[in-house]
Design an enzyme around this catalytic site. Structure first.
Site, PDB file in Angstrom:
ATOM      1  N   CYS A 141       0.921  -1.120   0.092  1.00 28.08           N
ATOM      2  CA  CYS A 141      -0.033   0.045  -0.123  1.00 28.08           C
ATOM      3  C   CYS A 141       1.000   1.165   0.081  1.00 28.08           C
ATOM      4  O   CYS A 141       1.624   1.333   0.938  1.00 28.08           O
ATOM      5  CB  CYS A 141      -0.858  -0.147   1.167  1.00 28.08           C
ATOM      6  SG  CYS A 141      -2.109   1.378   1.402  1.00 28.08           S
ATOM      7  N   ASN A 143       1.779  -7.799 -11.733  1.00 26.64           N
ATOM      8  CA  ASN A 143       0.587  -6.837 -11.371  1.00 26.64           C
ATOM      9  C   ASN A 143       1.167  -5.603 -11.489  1.00 26.64           C
ATOM     10  O   ASN A 143       2.440  -5.212 -11.443  1.00 26.64           O
ATOM     11  CB  ASN A 143       0.355  -6.806  -9.857  1.00 26.64           C
ATOM     12  CG  ASN A 143      -0.643  -5.857  -9.405  1.00 26.64           C
ATOM     13  OD1 ASN A 143      -0.323  -5.109  -8.405  1.00 26.64           O
ATOM     14  ND2 ASN A 143      -1.788  -5.684 -10.107  1.00 26.64           N
TER      15      ASN A 143
END
Length: 323
Positions: free
Chosen positions: A98, A199
């Site tokens: 994050c 990703n």
């Protein structure tokens, strides 16, 4: 090959997980992160962000859901991971990617990539705390401000007990700024013995092909690309299998928009539901010209009844508006 739906805090909540997994092409999804500080959370904290636990940890479409935890205390994370398993979590995922400043300031997410020893300790303690049949996985970025430590971090996570790694191929400082450095995914694969998912910046089938060529990764996790093009997983699966596929049209998408709005009104207050609708619609503008028209209509609208009308009769003629 596995195709997963990425956890995205404040965006891919249980409503959007439900709607996107109805489309197909997704093998599993992950909750928004559940923040763990210094105590054992009540079961209600898990229920709030992972209501699918009440239905066998699957979305309404039957797609398996994994529970993601975020924090920096190995023991506390381990205790909460054990509770999540008791509540029905089939997999525990740990967030080390994050990029949010508020999260990083409180020692959560990507800031922990500065401390590979702590990464190892967290995964090790969580792995010890949960049943042997429950996999523990990790999602990471390439680093905080540089990818120089990416291989050390990946090794720490794998050796700590991660069953697989998802590598968002950018640093925290880079955020979501293109490009994604897929070549680093290949380097990670060279040093760990667990599966690695690529990703970042996979918006189209061509992006997926380039990512696979550069990274060598067979498995992928889709985030914003899938949110903006809900059938991207199906498109990629068809390309992988050599099958013809007709991409989802705006007409096909409209029932999903209406279902999303129905659930948003049922689960959120009138104060917040319009914002969630506009948030997803804004992302759809990347793939659908019709979404641009509808977003212009809804952008300043906060009345739920009027939004419902726009998503009903008026939404059906948007294709004519952009033809």
């Amino acid at each position: 090959m596995q195709i997963a739906l990425a956890p995205m805090e404040g965006l891919v909540d249980n409503i959007l997980r439900d709607v996107l997994t109805r489309v197909g092409g997704i093998d599993w999804c992950v909750t928004e992160f559940i923040r763990v500080c210094d105590r054992l959370l009540p079961a209600s904290s898990f229920d709030k962000l992972a209501p699918e636990l009440r239905q066998g940890a699957r979305t309404a479409a039957g797609v398996p859901m994994r529970v993601q935890l975020l924090g920096s205390d190995p023991v506390c994370l381990a205790e909460n991971a054990a509770l999540a398993c008791e509540l029905g979590a089939p997999v525990i995922d740990l967030n080390f990617g994050c990029p949010a400043k508020t999260v990083n300031k409180s020692r959560g997410g990507a800031v922990l990539l500065k401390e590979p020893e702590l990464l190892h300790a967290i995964v090790r303690e969580v792995r010890r705390a949960v049943p042997a049949n429950i996999p523990v996985t990790s999602k990471m970025r390439l680093g905080f401000d540089s990818p120089d430590g990416a291989l050390e971090c990946a090794t720490a996570l794998a050796e700590g007990g991660s069953a697989h790694l998802v590598v968002h191929a950018r640093t925290k400082v880079e955020g979501y700024k293109p490009p994604a450095h897929w070549e680093w995914v290949a380097r990670v694969q060279d040093v760990v013995k667990v599966p690695v998912f690529a990703n970042g910046e996979i918006w189209t089938v061509d992006d997926w092909r380039r990512c696979r060529e550069v990274s060598g990764a067979e498995d992928i996790m889709l985030g914003r690309g899938l949110v903006s093009r809900p059938d991207l997983g199906l498109q990629i699966a068809a390309a992988r299998d050599g099958r013809d596929y007709q991409p989802m049209s705006w007409h096909d998408l409209l029932p999903l928009l209406r279902e999303f709005w129905r659930q948003a009104q049922a689960k959120l207050s009138p104060r917040y539901a319009p914002g969630r609708m506009k948030q997803w619609l804004a992302m759809l503008t990347r793939s659908y010209p019709e979404a641009v028209v509808l977003f212009a209509e809804l952008r300043r609208e906060d009345d739920c009844a009027r939004i419902s009308r726009l998503l009903g009769v008026e939404a059906q003629v948007l294709e004519a508006c952009v033809a």
